[in-house]
Structure formats: C-alpha cells, structure tokens
Design a protein around this motif. Structure first.
Motif, mmCIF file in Angstrom:
data_model
loop_
_atom_site.group_PDB
_atom_site.id
_atom_site.type_symbol
_atom_site.label_atom_id
_atom_site.label_comp_id
_atom_site.label_asym_id
_atom_site.label_seq_id
_atom_site.Cartn_x
_atom_site.Cartn_y
_atom_site.Cartn_z
ATOM 1 N N LYS A 1 86.002 57.866 11.026
ATOM 2 C CA LYS A 1 86.867 57.257 10.690
ATOM 3 C C LYS A 1 86.613 56.795 9.180
ATOM 4 C CE LYS A 1 88.947 54.819 14.753
ATOM 5 N NZ LYS A 1 88.608 53.307 15.099
ATOM 6 N N PRO A 2 87.176 56.291 8.522
ATOM 7 C CA PRO A 2 87.142 55.990 7.350
ATOM 8 C C PRO A 2 86.430 54.412 7.614
ATOM 9 C CG PRO A 2 89.522 56.445 7.277
ATOM 10 C CD PRO A 2 88.954 56.263 8.790
ATOM 11 N N THR A 3 84.799 54.392 6.647
ATOM 12 C CA THR A 3 84.190 53.341 6.902
ATOM 13 C C THR A 3 83.975 52.876 4.961
ATOM 14 O OG1 THR A 3 81.970 54.691 6.655
ATOM 15 C CG2 THR A 3 82.992 54.109 8.328
ATOM 16 N N GLN A 4 82.640 51.894 4.764
ATOM 17 C CA GLN A 4 82.769 51.976 3.569
ATOM 18 C C GLN A 4 81.450 52.874 3.080
ATOM 19 O OE1 GLN A 4 80.962 47.850 3.391
ATOM 20 N NE2 GLN A 4 83.098 46.897 3.073
ATOM 21 N N ALA A 5 81.109 53.137 3.882
ATOM 22 C CA ALA A 5 79.702 54.492 3.227
ATOM 23 C C ALA A 5 80.770 55.689 3.187
ATOM 24 C CB ALA A 5 79.393 54.524 4.197
ATOM 25 N N ASP A 6 81.503 55.706 3.671
ATOM 26 C CA ASP A 6 82.657 57.249 3.911
ATOM 27 C C ASP A 6 84.079 56.551 3.495
ATOM 28 O OD1 ASP A 6 83.541 59.258 3.849
ATOM 29 O OD2 ASP A 6 83.802 59.229 5.904
ATOM 30 N N PRO A 7 84.786 56.589 2.632
ATOM 31 C CA PRO A 7 85.839 55.334 2.493
ATOM 32 C C PRO A 7 86.870 56.612 3.075
ATOM 33 C CG PRO A 7 85.227 55.620 0.399
ATOM 34 C CD PRO A 7 83.496 56.691 0.974
ATOM 35 N N GLN A 8 86.831 57.958 2.949
ATOM 36 C CA GLN A 8 87.673 58.950 3.253
ATOM 37 C C GLN A 8 88.109 59.296 5.328
ATOM 38 O OE1 GLN A 8 89.843 60.598 1.111
ATOM 39 N NE2 GLN A 8 90.343 61.559 2.772
ATOM 40 N N GLY A 9 86.739 59.514 5.253
ATOM 41 C CA GLY A 9 86.829 59.451 6.589
ATOM 42 C C GLY A 9 86.876 61.048 6.656
ATOM 43 N N GLY A 10 87.343 61.621 7.890
ATOM 44 C CA GLY A 10 87.741 63.267 8.229
ATOM 45 C C GLY A 10 86.774 63.661 9.235
ATOM 46 N N LYS A 11 86.684 64.873 9.072
ATOM 47 C CA LYS A 11 86.074 65.805 9.602
ATOM 48 C C LYS A 11 84.893 65.943 9.074
ATOM 49 C CE LYS A 11 90.195 68.963 11.340
ATOM 50 N NZ LYS A 11 90.228 69.894 11.179
ATOM 51 N N VAL A 12 83.768 65.785 10.176
ATOM 52 C CA VAL A 12 81.785 66.612 9.461
ATOM 53 C C VAL A 12 81.362 67.388 10.681
ATOM 54 C CG1 VAL A 12 79.882 65.713 9.643
ATOM 55 C CG2 VAL A 12 81.625 64.085 8.639
#
Length: 105
Positions: free
Chosen positions: A49-60
C-alpha cells in the motif's frame, strides 16, 4: 543449535525447488530459524500500500528465505559440497568436505 555451517557472504547453490541449480551469495542468515536468504534466488512479489516513505506503493520483488538444507556451499570449481568443522591451531574452522579446503580466512 550449534554453529552455523552456512554464513552471510558464503557462495551457495540451491539443491532443490523451483530455483534448483542457481547460485548466489547469502545476504542474511537466520540460524535460529534454520533459514538463509540468497541474492537473486526464491524471489516473490509483494503488493504494498502507499505509505509516506513510498507514496507510489505497488509491486515489490524481494527474496524470500530458503531452508538451510536446500542450499550447499560452493567450492572454487563451482561444485556443491558439505561443510564440516575442524580444530586447526586451537581454532574451530569450517572445511569443505569434498576438497578439504578451509572456508574461513
């Protein structure tokens, strides 16, 4: 549990599973769980999910742990070998069973 035969930084080959035959370097060793994480092996996709550290989110894509019994140490010629412990000069060192070479320093 005893000393770990596979440690961080070791070059290993996967003996079974979907990544059988792949080689890589151990990036994380979990001796209490009996697992290791190998670079570039057993990759899984996690949806975040998007977070402040990773605003984009997506597949990791990341590496998942493997059981230590599914990997073997690789000798200088690229073949898998078991590891045993010997006492040399009063120190406990890891030795490749197939070649007899010292693994630690």
């Amino acid at each position: 549990m005893g000393a770990a035969k596979i440690k961080k930084g070791d070059r290993v080959v996967v003996l079974s599973g979907k990544d059988k035959g792949k080689t890589g370097t151990v990036t994380l060793s979990m001796p209490k769980d009996g697992k290791v994480v190998v670079e570039g092996v057993n990759t899984v996709v996690r949806h975040t999910k998007p977070t402040q550290a990773d605003p984009q989110g997506g597949k990791v894509t990341k590496e998942a742990p493997l059981h230590v019994s599914k990997v073997a140490h690789v000798t200088a010629d690229g073949k898998p070998t078991r590891v045993r412990f010997e006492t040399q000069d009063g120190k406990k060192v890891r030795v490749a069973v197939k070649t007899g070479d010292k693994i630690d320093g």
